[in-house]
Write a protein that holds these residues in place. Structure first.
Motif: not given
Length: 117
Positions: A22-27, A43-51
């Motif tokens: 939710m926080v570090l995915w796109d880092t 591109a998948s940041k929102v999907l990762a936050a859902n996970q």
């Protein structure tokens, strides 16, 4: 006692996974943890936050089971089984590493809880 410590450890692992997703995915740290390219991560940041949110529910369920004490036995068993099954699915569909990060700790904790350790 040992079972509860292991349940707490699995909850902490999942809390960290929540933070990663939710926080570090796109880092750079998230890219390294999940072997992502910056483009895919973006591109998948929102999907990762859902996970991450789902993993948060797993962690919350385990903490709830611990909070209930002896009355939380079934709650702990249920959520540990959910973690183990999710880990098996992730290992089969995403990567074997998930088996060791998620499924193995959950199964060890589940065995400890079931044996009353």
């Amino acid at each position: 006692m040992i079972g509860n410590i292991l349940v707490g450890l699995v909850a902490l692992i999942h809390a960290y996974i929540v933070y990663l997703e939710m926080v570090l995915w796109d880092t750079p740290r998230g890219h390294k943890a999940f072997n992502l390219t910056p483009e895919f991560a973006s591109a998948s940041k929102v999907l990762a936050a859902n996970q991450g949110l789902y993993n948060g529910f797993l962690a919350a369920g385990l903490v709830w089971g611990l909070y209930l004490g002896a009355a939380g036995f079934q709650v702990k068993v249920f959520f540990l089984a959910c973690v183990a099954i999710a880990g098996l699915y992730g290992a089969a569909t995403v990567g074997r590493k998930i088996l060791f990060i998620q499924t193995v700790p959950a199964m060890i904790a589940l065995i400890a809880v079931l044996l009353g350790w």
